[in-house]
Design an enzyme around this catalytic site. Structure first.
Site, PDB file in Angstrom:
ATOM      1  N   ASP A 129      16.920  23.077 -17.570  1.00 23.87           N
ATOM      2  CA  ASP A 129      17.363  24.177 -18.416  1.00 23.87           C
ATOM      3  C   ASP A 129      17.374  25.427 -17.565  1.00 23.87           C
ATOM      4  OD1 ASP A 129      17.943  25.804 -20.780  1.00 23.87           O
ATOM      5  OD2 ASP A 129      17.233  24.067 -21.888  1.00 23.87           O
TER       6      ASP A 129
ATOM      7  N   ALA B 125      16.639  20.014 -26.193  1.00 24.90           N
ATOM      8  CA  ALA B 125      15.665  19.435 -25.273  1.00 24.90           C
ATOM      9  C   ALA B 125      16.301  19.072 -23.939  1.00 24.90           C
ATOM     10  CB  ALA B 125      15.036  18.191 -25.896  1.00 24.90           C
ATOM     11  N   LYS B 126      17.623  19.022 -23.888  1.00 25.56           N
ATOM     12  CA  LYS B 126      18.376  18.721 -22.659  1.00 25.56           C
ATOM     13  C   LYS B 126      17.784  17.547 -21.896  1.00 25.56           C
ATOM     14  CE  LYS B 126      20.413  23.329 -22.113  1.00 25.56           C
ATOM     15  NZ  LYS B 126      19.752  24.072 -23.205  1.00 25.56           N
ATOM     16  N   ARG B 127      17.431  16.489 -22.594  1.00 28.37           N
ATOM     17  CA  ARG B 127      16.873  15.329 -21.940  1.00 28.37           C
ATOM     18  C   ARG B 127      17.938  14.616 -21.123  1.00 28.37           C
ATOM     19  NH1 ARG B 127      12.960  17.819 -23.063  1.00 28.37           N
ATOM     20  NH2 ARG B 127      11.044  17.020 -23.976  1.00 28.37           N
TER      21      ARG B 127
END
Lengths: 325, 325
Positions: A129, B125-127
């Site tokens: 991020d 969460a940008k997993r």
């Protein structure tokens, strides 16, 4: 908890070595020193799976607390089984986070236990991020999580893995003098090819791929974080299954330690990882999870011996391949 | 906890609308329906920052439990302030995970509170991991985390954001009939350009960028998850700060809902987001965090009114721009 015989007999010499390694402040210098002391550039991934635990470590119930208690016991047993063989372990965040807060608390206990045993720790969290948000993720991993003035907490990993897709502001917040990050460059999974191996336009005629462009970015960002070893606190993930790309990536990233997943269960072999190392056989660490963690036969009572033997076999294979290049 | 007047006076009509939206199973259909009911394609990001809380909500101590208690109260107050205005909220995982297990437990309580109020929830969460590991992350978000047979838990988000760098096997595990994922295509941060805007080699002469290649992949993966609305449970993140790229990405991804960050504090304006919508003014949701969350003056006693007003201003601006395109 299962304690292997080797743990209780840990020698004074071994303890002294660990202490020496722990006092090195720069993360890359510390990791390379730990590899040298163990004589094997290998790492065991901690990817605990409740369905594959030894018969002697089964959860008492189906609730998260019981399950997490079992996978934590397994992880501690694995640490004791491999501590004399490997310099480093790599907890897989997803396997713990899968159980939400119960798992997260356990993950940091496992990290603390690994550090207490003198192991280097890479948290495989692949965070990605930007800016302030990346700062928060770095704080979660490296601390301090509250205003307690503890800048190098006993339960914080030495390294974290990060995603490169957001560029500079997704990576830099994770770089600290005493902590490092491995940025994804060439992942070991089949799906990664769809993006990472695409050729970029090249006005000059020297074609490069998306992964090579990321490598150039990583090399550039890592410049200002190089230690006495000549290696940077910004490393790179380069899959063992992508051996054909490794030599070129090594050229592009001379100061990056390569974290090399995909060995063992994913199909990478000892010869495949050789191009990830530098001319002196340094600068990379090969990691395996399932092929070591689940090396025991179902129902085996001496499961930790099988794990230790699998770790030793991997260490020997990689060391032999690298030294006889 | 601060409860705004609008929450206690929530009308029967509003409750009926929320119930109607909640009974739609397909995630994209449900989100678009919720947008239609509210009449505004906007989302409020929940990025709580302990240093920016209203004076009336300050932590009682510097320990994680006190801090998390305060940021949770703030988030609940924000939910009540915006619930009549916006269809959707987007908790930022990093802001909670920063406090490890204490924060993670709070994050899922905030998600449950948002769902209870009839809001759609996107967990930012940008997993990004592969195969089995991605499965674990999907389980953490969407449940069930233990063998309790609850397939659509009250505290699981409707959507999650995921990273595209690992390709297909990093995205597909997050797609479920009733849950969706927004894949990063063109991020709003400055650093993203270094990779995402690179031109690819094109034997045919029709140049495309890395982000456009990712868009094509996302469009392809999303094909088999399209609902009655014509939109897929696989959406795309396209930053408001990249207005010049949006029209082309909209063409490449006709069945992807665009999640559009970067509005407000990051510099994107209402006109910039127009190309993210389809010809009927649908298919995108614009999200702002800091410009709404921290709209109050320092020390303001009526902070929740300022948050509500900022949300309404954003909703009006975006709706007007989209309808007058």
């Amino acid at each position: 908890m299962v304690v292997s015989p080797s743990a209780s007999n840990r020698s004074a010499a071994s303890t002294a070595r660990q202490t020496a390694a722990a006092t090195i402040s720069h993360a890359a210098d510390r990791l390379l020193n730990a590899i040298d002391l163990r004589g094997a550039p290998v790492c065991v991934g901690l990817d605990p799976d409740v369905n594959r635990l030894p018969q002697s470590i089964r959860p008492r119930g189906n609730d998260p607390t019981s399950i997490v208690s079992a996978i934590e016991s397994f992880c501690l047993g694995v640490l004791d089984a491999v501590v004399e063989i490997v310099p480093c372990v790599k907890p897989q965040a997803a396997c713990f986070e899968r159980y939400r807060e119960v798992g997260v608390a356990s993950m940091y206990r496992v990290i603390a236990a690994a550090r207490q045993r003198g192991l280097q720790v890479i948290l495989d969290a692949k965070r990605g991020d930007m800016g302030l948000t990346a700062d928060h993720y770095a704080t979660a991993a490296f601390g301090p999580i509250a205003d307690d003035g503890d800048g190098a907490k006993h339960d914080s990993p030495d390294w974290i893995t990060v995603n490169s897709y957001l560029g500079r502001d997704g990576i830099e917040p994770f770089l600290r003098p005493d902590r490092g990050a491995f940025a994804l460059v060439r992942t070991s999974n089949p799906g990664g090819d769809a993006l990472q191996s695409l050729p970029l336009a090249s006005p000059s005629g020297s074609a490069r791929t998306v992964a090579e462009a990321v490598a150039a970015l990583v090399a550039d960002l890592g410049q200002s974080h190089v230690g006495a070893s000549g290696y940077s606190n910004l490393g790179a993930v380069v899959g063992a299954t992508k051996a054909q790309d490794a030599a070129r990536l090594r050229e592009l990233m001379p100061r990056q330690i390569f974290l090399v997943p995909g060995f063992g269960a994913q199909g990478g072999g000892a010869r495949d990882v050789v191009p990830c190392f530098d001319g002196r056989g340094r600068g990379a660490i090969v990691t395996a999870s399932r092929s070591v963690l689940y090396a025991f036969a179902p129902g085996a009572s001496n499961w930790s011996h099988a794990v230790r033997d699998a770790a030793r076999k991997m260490a020997d294979e990689v060391s032999t391949a690298v030294s006889s290049r």
